[in-house]
Design a protein around this motif. Structure first.
Motif, PDB file in Angstrom:
ATOM      1  N   SER A   1       0.803  -1.219   0.000  1.00 25.85           N
ATOM      2  CA  SER A   1       0.000   0.000   0.000  1.00 25.85           C
ATOM      3  C   SER A   1       0.844   1.280   0.000  1.00 25.85           C
ATOM      4  N   ARG A   2       2.086   1.208   0.462  1.00 21.67           N
ATOM      5  CA  ARG A   2       2.903   2.413   0.564  1.00 21.67           C
ATOM      6  C   ARG A   2       4.373   2.021   0.668  1.00 21.67           C
ATOM      7  N   GLY A   3       5.242   3.018   0.752  1.00 23.26           N
ATOM      8  CA  GLY A   3       6.665   2.784   1.006  1.00 23.26           C
ATOM      9  C   GLY A   3       7.312   1.872  -0.007  1.00 23.26           C
ATOM     10  N   LEU A   4       8.135   0.970   0.488  1.00 16.63           N
ATOM     11  CA  LEU A   4       8.887   0.073  -0.385  1.00 16.63           C
ATOM     12  C   LEU A   4       7.967  -0.833  -1.188  1.00 16.63           C
ATOM     13  N   GLY A   5       6.898  -1.345  -0.572  1.00 19.98           N
ATOM     14  CA  GLY A   5       5.998  -2.230  -1.300  1.00 19.98           C
ATOM     15  C   GLY A   5       5.375  -1.564  -2.505  1.00 19.98           C
ATOM     16  N   ALA A   6       4.946  -0.306  -2.341  1.00 19.99           N
ATOM     17  CA  ALA A   6       4.383   0.431  -3.467  1.00 19.99           C
ATOM     18  C   ALA A   6       5.444   0.693  -4.528  1.00 19.99           C
ATOM     19  N   ALA A   7       6.666   0.977  -4.104  1.00 19.16           N
ATOM     20  CA  ALA A   7       7.754   1.208  -5.060  1.00 19.16           C
ATOM     21  C   ALA A   7       8.055  -0.056  -5.861  1.00 19.16           C
ATOM     22  N   ILE A   8       8.033  -1.215  -5.214  1.00 16.38           N
ATOM     23  CA  ILE A   8       8.239  -2.481  -5.928  1.00 16.38           C
ATOM     24  C   ILE A   8       7.110  -2.708  -6.930  1.00 16.38           C
ATOM     25  N   ALA A   9       5.891  -2.406  -6.517  1.00 13.11           N
ATOM     26  CA  ALA A   9       4.753  -2.550  -7.426  1.00 13.11           C
ATOM     27  C   ALA A   9       4.950  -1.694  -8.675  1.00 13.11           C
TER      28      ALA A   9
END
Length: 225
Positions: A11-19
């Motif tokens: 939803s945010r942070g690193l996870g969103a950047a990976i997405a």
């Protein structure tokens, strides 16, 4: 047919950047605690599918993976951090770190093994520098990240058809980092930390590594300023 990637904590942070890094080449399942929390990143990435589930609710996780028959990439980005000295730590603090950073990862991976085997998939574990070295005041968190590294090592040997990559970034400029710096009683300076985009690109590079190579462990550190 495009490969499919499931990213937890997207939803945010690193996870969103990976997405964002994987969106041009993968169909995305974006994991988060709620549909509301995932709404902005899903709206940003047309074609991405929200996958709202609390990864520590194991009955809900089992229901959520029931329709996934083939999975090319599983990125375990969701995690928790509750720091403190061993002398001041509680049983609840140890359980919280181990539950969020190890047990939830192990169970989701176990449930998705048939889908990952079908696709000769790739499991990416977002670990930490604390999974390589424990510092004072970080014992419960570091112990969970050392355990996550051991989980990855065992999975890699037990499932030879899969690639398993442990990623050990230094500290990243995220909301979680701001909370940790506040716990440490320091002023926050984002220039001290990696950007989520830099770490996400390292994850994408690992996933795009040709199949004759196995990126086992990646360590990413911020440049000293």
């Amino acid at each position: 047919m495009r490969p499919t990637a499931l990213i937890t904590g997207a939803s945010r942070g690193l996870g969103a950047a990976i997405a964002r890094e994987l969106a041009p080449t993968h169909d995305l399942l974006l994991g988060g605690r709620s549909s509301d929390s995932l709404a902005p990143i899903v709206a940003e990435l047309p074609g991405a599918t929200p996958w709202p589930v609390d990864v520590t609710d194991y009955d809900a996780v089992a229901d959520a993976v029931a329709g996934i028959d083939s999975l090319n990439v599983l990125v375990h980005n969701a995690g928790v951090a509750d720091i403190g000295t061993i002398a001041d730590s509680s049983v609840e603090q140890w359980r919280y770190n181990l539950e969020g950073n190890v047990i939830a990862v192990a169970e989701l991976t176990r449930l998705l093994l048939p889908a990952l085997r079908t696709a000769n998939g790739h499991v990416v574990l977002i670990n930490s520098g604390a999974g390589l070295r424990a510092n004072p005041g970080w014992g419960p968190y570091a112990a969970s990240k050392f355990a996550l590294r051991a989980f990855g090592d065992a999975l890699r040997l037990e499932e030879p058809s899969l690639r398993v990559t442990s990623v050990h970034p230094g500290r990243i400029d995220t909301d979680m980092q701001r909370a940790l710096i506040a716990d440490e009683g320091r002023d926050y300076n984002p220039d001290e930390f990696l950007t989520p985009q830099s770490v996400a690109q390292a994850v994408r590079n690992a996933i795009e590594t040709p199949r004759d190579a196995h990126p086992v462990e990646i360590v990413v550190r911020p440049i000293a300023r």
